[in-house]
Design a protein around this motif. Structure first.
Motif, PDB file in Angstrom:
ATOM      1  N   VAL A 326       0.841  -1.204   0.000  1.00 38.14           N
ATOM      2  CA  VAL A 326       0.000   0.000   0.000  1.00 38.14           C
ATOM      3  C   VAL A 326       0.875   1.253   0.000  1.00 38.14           C
ATOM      4  O   VAL A 326       0.649   2.199  -0.754  1.00 38.14           O
ATOM      5  CB  VAL A 326      -0.936   0.016   1.240  1.00 38.14           C
ATOM      6  N   PHE A 327       1.933   1.202   0.805  1.00 42.06           N
ATOM      7  CA  PHE A 327       2.837   2.348   0.899  1.00 42.06           C
ATOM      8  C   PHE A 327       3.454   2.690  -0.456  1.00 42.06           C
ATOM      9  O   PHE A 327       3.448   3.841  -0.890  1.00 42.06           O
ATOM     10  CB  PHE A 327       3.934   2.056   1.912  1.00 42.06           C
ATOM     11  N   PHE A 328       3.956   1.662  -1.155  1.00 41.21           N
ATOM     12  CA  PHE A 328       4.637   1.954  -2.408  1.00 41.21           C
ATOM     13  C   PHE A 328       3.677   2.382  -3.504  1.00 41.21           C
ATOM     14  O   PHE A 328       4.012   3.215  -4.342  1.00 41.21           O
ATOM     15  CB  PHE A 328       5.512   0.779  -2.840  1.00 41.21           C
ATOM     16  N   ILE A 329       2.465   1.848  -3.476  1.00 36.81           N
ATOM     17  CA  ILE A 329       1.474   2.297  -4.464  1.00 36.81           C
ATOM     18  C   ILE A 329       1.150   3.773  -4.214  1.00 36.81           C
ATOM     19  O   ILE A 329       1.070   4.572  -5.147  1.00 36.81           O
ATOM     20  CB  ILE A 329       0.201   1.421  -4.403  1.00 36.81           C
ATOM     21  N   SER A 330       1.002   4.145  -2.935  1.00 34.15           N
ATOM     22  CA  SER A 330       0.669   5.542  -2.641  1.00 34.15           C
ATOM     23  C   SER A 330       1.823   6.477  -3.001  1.00 34.15           C
ATOM     24  O   SER A 330       1.616   7.578  -3.509  1.00 34.15           O
ATOM     25  CB  SER A 330       0.282   5.708  -1.166  1.00 34.15           C
ATOM     26  N   VAL A 331       3.056   6.029  -2.766  1.00 34.41           N
ATOM     27  CA  VAL A 331       4.217   6.841  -3.154  1.00 34.41           C
ATOM     28  C   VAL A 331       4.211   7.064  -4.661  1.00 34.41           C
ATOM     29  O   VAL A 331       4.434   8.169  -5.159  1.00 34.41           O
ATOM     30  CB  VAL A 331       5.536   6.156  -2.728  1.00 34.41           C
ATOM     31  N   MET A 332       3.913   5.996  -5.393  1.00 38.64           N
ATOM     32  CA  MET A 332       3.911   6.063  -6.842  1.00 38.64           C
ATOM     33  C   MET A 332       2.854   7.058  -7.332  1.00 38.64           C
ATOM     34  O   MET A 332       3.116   7.864  -8.207  1.00 38.64           O
ATOM     35  CB  MET A 332       3.607   4.674  -7.396  1.00 38.64           C
TER      36      MET A 332
END
Lengths: 339, 274
Positions: A326-332
């Motif tokens: 979830v974190f990396f999708i939101s960063v992206m």
């Protein structure tokens, strides 16, 4: 833009970090308030707590070592990630990418599969030795595959290859052992702090503190490596030696943690990323930030693991992987939006 | 050339890559305080030679003495305390600010665990001011222009407090203003300098002495007026030139022939460098 971190922000973050374990200890099956935790802690230093002996034992012998182990694990894995990212100048490097965690998992799983789950040999030391041997094997493989030039790209690709190889081998061992052992092993490869005790905390504590001190000692030359190998060499840094030494040290620390708590992913990738974005550029501050934030993060993940389900505990690795994705999708998404 | 006060003595230096000889039999000295230029066509071995001096390339033959001692007998840190290097290319995505990069110059002077103290911070401030970088202090290094980047690298080199400054094409990618500015700033430091150049006019203007490399051999060395002759330039650089005296200064001025057929030389295809 932001030059120096304002003092109050450091203070605020520090306060949260210090209070976190206190609150985290109060979560669990038995009802214990943070105030009671504080009393129990005072009892540890000889004061009269006024708590029932059972509550005191739960806090001091069960929950406190567990919270400490979670903190050490989170701090250690985040540090390992930060160090590997620095020496490779690749923000996507983490203990898994180098095959260290997979190697450690494989070694530990092999020991458990060979001698059984509850055997005498499967005390903490046999598994630790197995995990450590596995991780050193993976490092040796990565270094020998990458060649003597120590080119970063070759090293990362070798790490990926070795990591996949060990994952396959671990799955094979799991597949061929009996179902009862397999489910124990599966839970173990995903990580857990449920078996924490004071004796189990000792070795990780020594290793993480010792490694952390060495990383801090070499913060300046490590920072020079960020400016490029040739620049660092011109500044008097023995780049190859330092890179190998840091790789070995991270692997030692990761191996110890995986052996104690199981293979927990994403932390080594996610925490340095957050620290770098929110707080600091200096390698020394990055290391401190990763140790504190990573530790605190893991303490709360463990609270979630204990509290999310009514009857059972969730494996730690499931929660970190879910949060990580979830974190990396939101960063992206955030990266894409301003353009 | 006497060896009595040589800071750096290079004798019979040879280096090879993948079994192929890149440098062969180089002999030269650097006297303390000299500004020496290295010129030669692309692939002549200028960068390879300099990398031997700052210990990235290990020589196959010969010896490099710095203050009478083989450079490989100094420790990496000792070496870096006496010799600073400004490279041609910089890592672009390192996320460090100008001040961070400059502070790296302290690396060889600091022990483990040792942090920047008040005096270090003052020194950094001073060097930033000296090179007009105060306004950029907290800017990302990667966002700077080429000229500003070179000034940052020079600031770092100054903080390193070296006796010898090695620069690999310090004027590469810079406009005329920055080319002259960076060399003026280097000259003002009164260090011993070894720098490679593509622009022969800049080399003539700033260097006390020039080394000419061709195919890994040192084919000439001496004062710019001795070395930069029409004959040598047309032979080494395969370019037709007329050399006269600079109208403002005594040093030679190189005028390139830009079109074929104006000079008797048949293959004047290699363009002039700005």
């Amino acid at each position: 833009m932001k030059g120096i971190i304002p003092g109050f922000r450091v203070l605020g973050v520090g306060l949260i970090l210090l209070l976190s374990p206190l609150f985290a200890v109060s979560f669990g099956a038995a009802d214990i308030s943070p105030g009671e935790v504080w009393s129990a802690l005072q009892a540890m230093f000889g004061a009269e707590s006024g708590l029932s002996p059972i509550k005191e034992r739960i806090v001091l012998d069960l929950r406190l070592p567990r919270v400490l182990l979670a903190f050490l694990c989170g701090a250690g894995l985040s540090l390992a990630g930060a160090v590997l990212q620095t020496v490779t100048r690749n923000p996507l490097a983490d203990p898994y990418l180098f095959g260290i965690s997979s190697g450690a998992s494989f070694g530990a799983v092999l020991v458990i599969a060979a001698w059984g789950v509850g055997g005498v040999l499967t005390g903490q030391y046999a598994i630790t030795i197995g995990a450590f041997a596995g991780s050193i094997l993976s490092v040796l493989l990565v270094v020998s595959l990458a060649g003597t030039g120590v080119q970063i790209e070759r090293m990362l690709l070798s790490g990926v290859a070795v990591s996949f190889m060990f994952s396959a081998a671990t799955s094979l061992v799991l597949y061929s052992s009996d179902p009862q052992a397999a489910s124990t092993l599966l839970f173990w490869t995903l990580g857990s702090f449920s078996a924490a005790s004071w004796t189990k905390v000792m070795i990780p504590a020594v290793v993480v503190v010792f490694s952390c001190a060495l990383f801090m000692a070499y913060a300046r030359p490590l920072r020079a490596i960020l400016a490029g190998d040739e620049n660092a060499r011109a500044l008097g840094v023995e780049v190859q030696k330092l890179r190998i030494a840091m790789l070995v040290l991270s692997s030692l620390m990761t191996a110890t943690l995986v052996a104690t708590c199981g293979g927990i992913g994403f932390v080594g990738l996610m925490i340095p990323h957050i620290v770098r974005r929110l707080l600091v550029r200096h390698v020394r501050h990055l290391f401190i930030g990763c140790a504190l934030l990573g530790g605190t993060f893991m303490v709360w993940v463990d609270v979630l693991a204990r509290e999310l389900l009514e009857q059972a505990e969730l494996p730690i690795g499931v929660i970190t992987a879910a949060l990580g994705s979830v974190f990396f999708i939101s960063v992206m998404h955030r990266r894409r939006s301003p353009i | 050339m006497t060896t009595a006060h040589s800071l750096l003595e290079v004798s019979n230096l040879g280096w090879e890559a993948d079994g192929k000889a890149i440098l062969q039999g180089l002999n030269f000295n650097l006297q303390a305080g000299e500004f020496v230029g290295v010129i030669g066509p692309n692939g002549a071995g200028k960068s390879s030679m300099m990398r031997c001096l700052y210990r990235v390339n290990r020589p196959a033959q010969g010896q490099i003495l710095f203050k009478r001692q083989d450079i490989w007998q100094w420790s990496a840190r000792e070496n870096a305390r006496q010799m600073a290097v400004i490279l041609q290319e910089h890592s672009e995505h390192i996320g460090l600010t100008v001040r961070d990069i400059v502070a790296l110059g302290l690396t060889p002077h600091k022990g483990l665990f040792e942090r920047d103290n008040q005096q270090d911070r003052r020194q950094i401030d001073q060097v930033l001011k000296q090179l007009d970088l105060g306004a950029f202090e907290h800017a990302q290094f990667s966002r700077l222009s080429g000229g500003e980047k070179q000034r940052v690298m020079l600031a770092r080199a100054i903080l390193q407090k070296p006796e010898l400054l090695i620069m690999d094409e310090p004027t590469n990618h810079l406009d005329v203003h920055y080319q002259i500015e960076i060399l003026q700033k280097v000259k003002a430091l009164e260090l011993t300098v070894l720098a490679s150049f593509h622009d022969l006019n800049l080399a003539a203007a700033f260097c006390d002495r020039l080394l000419v490399l061709e195919n890994g051999h040192l084919v000439a060395q001496g004062a710019p007026a001795e070395v930069l002759t029409e004959d040598l330039i047309s032979r080494v650089f395969k370019t037709c030139v007329v050399v006269d005296a600079h109208p403002l200064y005594a040093h030679p001025r190189i005028n390139y022939a830009y079109h074929e057929g104006e000079e008797p030389e048949p293959d004047a295809h290699e363009g002039a460098h700005s």
